[in-house]
Motif scaffolding. Sequence first.
Motif, short mmCIF file in Angstrom:
data_model
loop_
_atom_site.label_atom_id
_atom_site.label_comp_id
_atom_site.label_asym_id
_atom_site.label_seq_id
_atom_site.Cartn_x
_atom_site.Cartn_y
_atom_site.Cartn_z
N ASP A 31 31.68 30.91 -2.62
CA ASP A 31 30.27 31.04 -2.25
C ASP A 31 29.36 30.75 -3.43
O ASP A 31 28.27 30.19 -3.26
N ARG A 83 23.03 33.16 4.55
CA ARG A 83 23.31 33.45 3.13
C ARG A 83 23.31 34.95 2.85
O ARG A 83 24.12 35.45 2.07
N VAL A 103 26.65 36.28 4.22
CA VAL A 103 27.73 35.89 3.32
C VAL A 103 27.69 36.74 2.05
O VAL A 103 28.73 37.18 1.54
#
Length: 678
Positions: free
Chosen positions: A43, A126, A129
């Motif tokens: 990530d 985002r 995540v």
Amino acid sequence: MEGGHPPASKTEFTECWRTTWKTPYIMRLALSAGIGGLLFGYDTGVISGALLYIREDFHEVDKKTWLQETIVSMAVAGAIIGAAIGGWMNDALGRKKSILAADFVFFIGAIVMAVAPAPWVIIIGRILVGLGVGMASMTSPLYISEASPARIRGALVSTNGFLITGGQFLSYLINLAFTKAPGTWRWMLGVAGVPALVQFVLMLSLPESPRWLYRENKADEARAILEKIYPAKEVEREMQALHESVQAEKAEEGAAGEGVLARLKGALNNPVVRRGLYAGITVQVAQQFVGINTVMYYSPTIVQFAGFASNQTALALSLITSGLNVVGTVISMCFIDRYGRRRLMIISMIGIITCLVVLSGVFFQAASHAPRISNLESTHFGSNSTCSAYVSAPNPGSWNCMTCLKAECGFCANKVNFAPGACLASNDEIRSSCRGEHRVWYTKGCPSKVGFFAVILLGLYIIVYAPGMGTVPWIVNSEIYPLKYRGTCGGIAAVANWSANLIVSETFLTLTHALGSAGTFLLFAGFSVIGLVAIYMLVPETKGMQFEEVEKLLQKGFRPKPFAPKSKEVAKNEHLTAKKNTCLFAACVCILFIKTTWPSYIINTWNAYRNETYKPVNAVGIVMQWIKKEENGQGGDPPSSKTEFTVCWRTTWRTPDIMHLALSAVIGGLLFGYDTGD
């Protein structure tokens, strides 16, 4: 646990290999949980390449730097929240369920990003995540350490850190693989869900942490798991050790106080803990303010700043920096216990400062020598295609590529390298027209002859960062705090790290827009200098020290050697040492002088002996013979110089033995002067 783990020694890695070869279940357990580190690294790296193509698909993202920064940094904000939630979930639900929850949230976030129809949906993805990453970063090392044999625990936990850098390298490979695929950035972000799904499936077949089970009064289940990890003859001993450890932990928790606020108050009121926090927070904040995550999050963009307009080229060159990060991590694992934490950080910071200053100079050079704007080239694509700011400028003849980009226009390079090009309005149609003539379209940086040197400096920056400031701050935080406050203080330092990460990632593009690339990297160099001074003044060396020894060191209060108070005995010893060094220096000067002048004297003497003109004399005799020759007028013409110093120079040039004698003797004066000043 929040502060990380000390690295494993070579012996521990050898033992790890032997143990896991005999008991594959242990490696399966460690690698399955270690995928959490892979998610963390992936990530971190994937967004750097995906952002290049998100800008092309969404014009508002390309025009607004704050929107780009938000897309990047919201994962960091989510990770801060995820780390806080993860600590509670670890205690309430257990390690296994926490990892499963992290995988689920991460997978949902990856899917949301992959199908996002607008930038705000990407931001939501985002955040999800980031929540998963924060939870996994807290839980995976904890699960591995508690479900591993003690003798190889450091080696297995180190695999989690190695998988983080491995995940970053993998993300750049994935980015490069999908540059030609339709959907580009959607695939890049969506593929992140695959390792999360794999870990979810693998964790279903793995047990809970035996330590957590024992704390929850499930001793039989804990024993069953230990029987799979240890030989039968060691199980009872491990159960006893587990009992003693859990009881000691509960006692320490009771002494520290109930609740987060009580623990925090107790930590801040303790001078030893405060000094540990000064050191721990210093290294964590310094780790981020050297600008490392600007390189990890924006590496391809920085490469474009250096003059490489192609997305594929930028990604390929960024792959080098990611690979060097992996190499640097391995170097750190090999040398951290040999050279010490403090020394590695100081050396690393000096290298970082040097790289950032030189990198700033390279970007300044590139901006100063950017190609000029040609009015003929700018109108070549039609008057409506020319940048409006360029048309209305009072002095368009002074414009160059950088001026054009600051006006939020695009630069269409000339077919001849570094020749004046066109300043055009930035939109898809004009960009396609520029590329249709086989020209290069620039929106982030300008063509430069020194661009590749900037990429080399980025690589050097990573090499000096990774072995020192990359890994050592986490190790320091695992060693610097008293045992009862280790979890609380490690959590505070981790939050400081994530918060500094958020600040840097959220402001980098804004800074480059306001200060330029050169000014931004120079600013980070300034922050690094402050960090170097803070580390030198506040962070002690903890290499090879027991936790009790570290605590005693902090009780006395750490000061670097030049500022530390000295006893009379120490001062006396240092005075004697200085005198010995002076005598040694004087002896070295004598030897050096003899070595440089005596060979010529021996050669001349040998030649005189062969010519039967040799007469043995001492140094005084040589001087007296020369004086006698001068008095008799046999020494040659008197020197023509007016000054006595010139006479001295010419005389000693003709008779080196005089200078040899004089310099050897005047060293006594040197000793006298030194002793007087001392």
